[in-house]
Each structure stands twice: as structure tokens, then as C-alpha cells.
Design an enzyme around this catalytic site. Structure first.
Site, PDB file in Angstrom:
ATOM      1  N   HIS A   9      -6.830  -5.867  -1.880  1.00  0.00           N
ATOM      2  CA  HIS A   9      -5.642  -5.084  -1.547  1.00  0.00           C
ATOM      3  C   HIS A   9      -4.709  -5.827  -0.584  1.00  0.00           C
ATOM      4  CE1 HIS A   9      -3.551  -1.282  -1.194  1.00  0.00           C
ATOM      5  NE2 HIS A   9      -3.523  -1.117  -0.023  1.00  0.00           N
ATOM      6  N   SER A  20       0.874  -1.236   0.028  1.00  0.00           N
ATOM      7  CA  SER A  20       0.023   0.045  -0.049  1.00  0.00           C
ATOM      8  C   SER A  20       0.829   1.239   0.094  1.00  0.00           C
ATOM      9  CB  SER A  20      -0.970  -0.071   1.071  1.00  0.00           C
ATOM     10  OG  SER A  20      -2.029   0.959   0.981  1.00  0.00           O
ATOM     11  N   ASP A  78      -9.023  -5.324  -6.168  1.00  0.00           N
ATOM     12  CA  ASP A  78      -8.466  -4.303  -5.116  1.00  0.00           C
ATOM     13  C   ASP A  78      -9.325  -3.120  -5.089  1.00  0.00           C
ATOM     14  OD1 ASP A  78      -7.156  -2.210  -3.648  1.00  0.00           O
ATOM     15  OD2 ASP A  78      -5.226  -2.980  -4.345  1.00  0.00           O
TER      16      ASP A  78
END
Length: 466
Positions: free
Chosen positions: A402, A278, A367
């Protein structure tokens, strides 16, 4: 040996997302099996074994139940109490074979939180027990202790109330992030927060700077696992969700952290890479593309991108995530729209054409937190234009979200998240479906380790194509 007639239509409970087993041949046969199992439990009790009983979290185990009556319906169940005192569970429905045995790796689960032949389904399909708090996420804080998982076998095909029933047999397994001999050293100087993990043995070793995302805090478990695989790893703390000033960190902070790893006497100085998820992936990309101070040997970016240009300080970056973002039908925030459409203006993107080291991009096609796949497409386009496409490796996983973590970690489609800049707690939608996300985590972790092995341990480097 008993014969069964299975129904061809499998019913699905949409509320609980559980799968039921097709009905057995008749009720009296089912009752007979229960009586036989009960009778046998007083003579030769069932035996449940988990091998190995102590292992790293990314190692597979084998769960075997023996001494059951042939053709007996049983439920294999796993239970874990997190450090937050929440209970997590998973279970599968099985039928013992003609020898009275059930092997989780080799036999089909006909229902439960997973179906099919799934050796590790009792771990990756874990979820909070009914009645738990909302939007939980299972994470290990104390890596010096194992994840303890109690695995039990119950008579019949059970779907609820496990803790109110007596199992036929149980076994506890330990799942470790730190292998024996790994050293854990808390950084106390040089103006950098984090924890260093050093593999056992004389060294020297390659090094990895490990960075998590915008949720902040000190997250050690992936760095501990990397050290268990032979890498001196620094779990970098760079955001504190309870201290807004931590968002003022400048770019030099990350360069300083990289050099702490590089200059450690147990590290091969020219064999240091970066791994981030991330926001950590964005920082990894930025160090590889923009830094004039550090030169990563390679980089791994999970669910990140290249937008917003060169990182100056974290507060500036975090402030680009606006309030009032779209939500789904469950009021979970979906952030991926922040970076869509991908801008054409080069000033709004990192100059990824300047990257000189191999990069691995790992993304889930579902995601919902970041437009990582679209970013990866644009990164590939920019690197191709700069003649650097040979440095880029991409992994895309259908129906994965994600948070692609080490293998056999439970899947979280959404969980609570504290925004550093506003301190507001929201529920973020990460995306993904449980089974394909679990498959993605296992495959991605193996390929990440292979990528690090290739570029941090071997002497080969990718060459441009003619």
C-alpha cells in the site's frame, strides 16, 4: 587470483529472512584471507567512498571500496538513527575482485538484507536493528536536516553485532528531501494547516497539493522533494491523530487549500495538480470528479479509490472503517475487505465519469490495506462508459504493498497506526515484499515525475480516441 567452488544450493534463514553465502572452498583459505586483510590494513588501509556524499533522497549513489586483498570476503553495512532514536540497518556480503575492489552497483551481494547487483540496497533494505521496538516505520519529520547514513565495510561476512566490531573503513552520506534554495513556509492564515515549499529560481512554477493518508499529522517530506523538482507544493495537514475535531473538516477545506496553491504569486494558476496517498488519493479523486470550485490540471492517486460517494466531512468517511476487521496470523489488521465486493450502487461511489483531467493511478497488487486494484478496475470501467478512458493511466506493481513512497525508502509490511476516531493504536498490514516493493517505488516515482512534467509543464493534453 583465487578460484572458488560455490555450492549450488543457497540456504535461507526463514526467521530472519537473511540469505547466507555458499561456503568457500575450505576453512584454511578463508582464514588466510583474514590474515592477509589484517596484515594489509596496517600498510595500505582500505578506502570507502560514497559518491555523491550529499544528494537528494531519490538520487542514486555509488559505494566503492578499494585497497582490499583480491578475493577478500567483506560486508558492506549501512546504519541510520531515526529522529525517534531507533537504529535502522542493512548489509550485503561481497567478495573483492582481482584489483581488491568492491563496487556495490556493479558487484553481486551474495547474502545479507539484499542479494544481487543492487546499487541502493543499502538503503531500501534497511530494517530496525535486532531488539528494536515492534512495527516501526521510518519517516522524516524535519526536512531541513538530512538523513544521515553511516556506511562501513567489515572484514568477513558478518550478520550481527556490527556496532561491537571495528570497521575497516566508514563514510557518512547525507540524503536530503530539500534541495538547496527551496523555501519552506508554514501556513498561518486562511484557515488551512500545512507547509508550503517553493523551488529556487524566479518562477512562476506549476503547483501541487500534496495529501497523505488517514494516519494524520503534518507530513512534509514528499512535498519538499516535489519542490526540489520544480513544483510549488503544499503539504496539507488535515487530520490530527490527537484531536478528534479535526475529523470534522468539510469538503471546502480541501478546495480552500487548493486555491492557496493556485493563487500564490509564484504559481502558474492553471497548472495546479493534486497528489495523494491512501485517504489523500480518495480526496484527490473526489476533487477531480465532484468539485465545482477547483479544477485540478491532473491528479495522482496512490493506493486509493472512489468508494463511499462524495466526501462531505472526514468523520463521516472515517466512521465507515468499522471495528473488528480481519487480522492476519500476526494479529495485524487488514482493511481491504471494507470495500469488497465493489458495490454496484452508483450512489456509493464517486461519479468518476465527470473527471475532466488526466489521472494516474498507482497501486500495489499486494495492497492489504485497501482494495485499490479492484477500485482501479471499476474506475476504469466507469470512465470507459463515460468516454473518459483516455484520461486514465494505471500502474500496477506485483508484490508491492500500500505504502508506495519516494524511492529507496525502506519497506514496511506492517506498522503501528493510531485511529483518529477512536484513538486506538493498532498494527496495520500494508502488504508487499521488500525487493519488488523497492522496485515499484523507484519506477513509480520516476513515472509520477514524468506524468507531472507532461501535464503541468507541457501544453499537451490527452485526446479521446476515435
Amino acid at each position: 587470483m583465487l578460484l572458488y567452488t560455490w555450492l549450488t544450493d543457497w540456504r535461507t534463514y526463514t526467521d530472519s529472512r537473511e540469505f547466507t553465502v555458499p561456503a568457500l572452498l575450505c576453512k584454511h583459505m578463508f582464514s588466510s584471507l583474514h590474515r592477509r586483510l589484517s596484515t594489509m590494513s596496517h600498510t595500505v588501509p582500505p578506502v570507502l567512498s560514497v559518491v555523491p556524499s550529499r544528494a537528494l533522497v531519490d538520487e542514486k549513489f555509488r559505494v566503492l571500496v578499494e585497497n582490499l586483498p583480491p578475493g577478500a570476503p567483506v560486508t558492506l553495512h549501512s546504519l541510520h538513527q531515526s529522529e525517534d532514536k531507533d537504529y535502522w540497518e542493512a548489509y550485503g556480503h561481497y567478495i573483492s575482485d582481482e584489483r581488491g575492489a568492491v563496487s556495490v552497483a556493479d558487484d553481486l551481494s551474495f547474502g545479507g538484507t539484499y542479494t544481487g547487483k543492487e546499487a541502493m540496497g543499502l538503503l531500501w533494505s534497511m530494517r530496525p536493528v535486532p531488539g528494536s521496538r515492534d512495527a516501526l516505520r521510518l519517516r522524516k519529520s524535519d526536512v531541513c536536516t538530512p538523513l544521515l547514513v553511516n556506511i562501513s565495510v567489515y572484514s568477513g561476512h558478518v550478520t550481527e553485532g556490527f556496532r561491537e566490531q571495528t570497521p575497516l573503513a566508514s563514510s557518512i552520506t547525507e540524503r536530503w528531501y530539500m534541495a538547496p534554495g527551496v523555501q519552506r513556509i508554514v501556513l498561518k492564515d486562511k484557515g488551512v494547516g500545512g507547509t508550503l515549499f517553493i523551488p529556487p529560481g524566479p518562477g512562476p512554477f506549476p503547483g501541487v497539493l500534496d495529501m497523505w493518508g488517514g494516519g494524520g499529522g503534518l507530513v512534509e517530506y514528499r512535498a519538499a522533494l516535489l519542490a526540489s523538482h520544480g513544483y510549488v507544493s503544499l503539504a496539507l495537514q488535515y487530520l490530527d491523530p490527537n484531536a478528534l475535531k479535526s475529523a470534522d473538516l468539510e469538503y471546502e477545506y480541501f478546495e480552500r487549500a487548493f486555491n492557496i496553491v493556485k493563487e500564490h504569486p509564484q504559481v502558474i494558476p492553471d497548472r495546479v495538480g493534486c497528489l495523494g496517498l491512501s485517504l489523500g488519493a480518495n480526496i484527490t479523486m473526489s476533487l477531480a470528479a465532484e468539485s465545482n470550485v477547483v479544477k485540478p490540471r491532473c491528479g495522482v492517486c496512490i493506493g486509493g479509490g472512489h468508494l463511499f460517494g462524495r466526501l462531505t466531512n472526514l468523520k463521516d468517511w472515517m466512521n465507515r472503517i468499522p471495528e473488528g476487521l480481519p487480522v492476519d496470523e500476526n494479529n495485524h489488521e487488514r482493511w481491504r475487505s471494507v470495500c469488497l465486493p465493489i458495490p454496484e450502487d452508483p450512489s456509493l461511489k464517486l461519479e468518476v465519469g465527470k473527471i475532466k483531467c488526466p489521472m494516474l493511478l498507482v497501486n500495489g497488487l499486494d495492497d492489504q490495506n485497501w482494495a485499490a486494484v479492484e477500485c482501479a478496475d471499476d474506475i476504469a470501467k466507469m470512465m470507459r462508459a463515460a468516454g473518459k478512458e483516455h484520461l486514465l493511466t494505471r500502474l500496477h506493481y506485483p508484490d508491492a504493498g500500500h505504502l508506495i513512497e519516494p524511492p529507496y525508502s525502506p519497506h514496511f509490511r506492517a506498522s503501528k497506526f493510531k485511529k483518529v476516531t477512536t484513538k486506538r493504536i493498532v498494527i496495520l498490514l500494508w502488504g508487499g515484499q521488500t525487493k519488488p516493493h523497492a522496485d515499484a517505488q523507484e519506477d513509480a516515482w520516476n513515472k509520477i515525475l514524468s506524468f507531472l512534467q507532461q501535464h503541468l509543464y507541457s501544453n499537451t493534453t490527452p485526446k479521446a480516441r476515435m
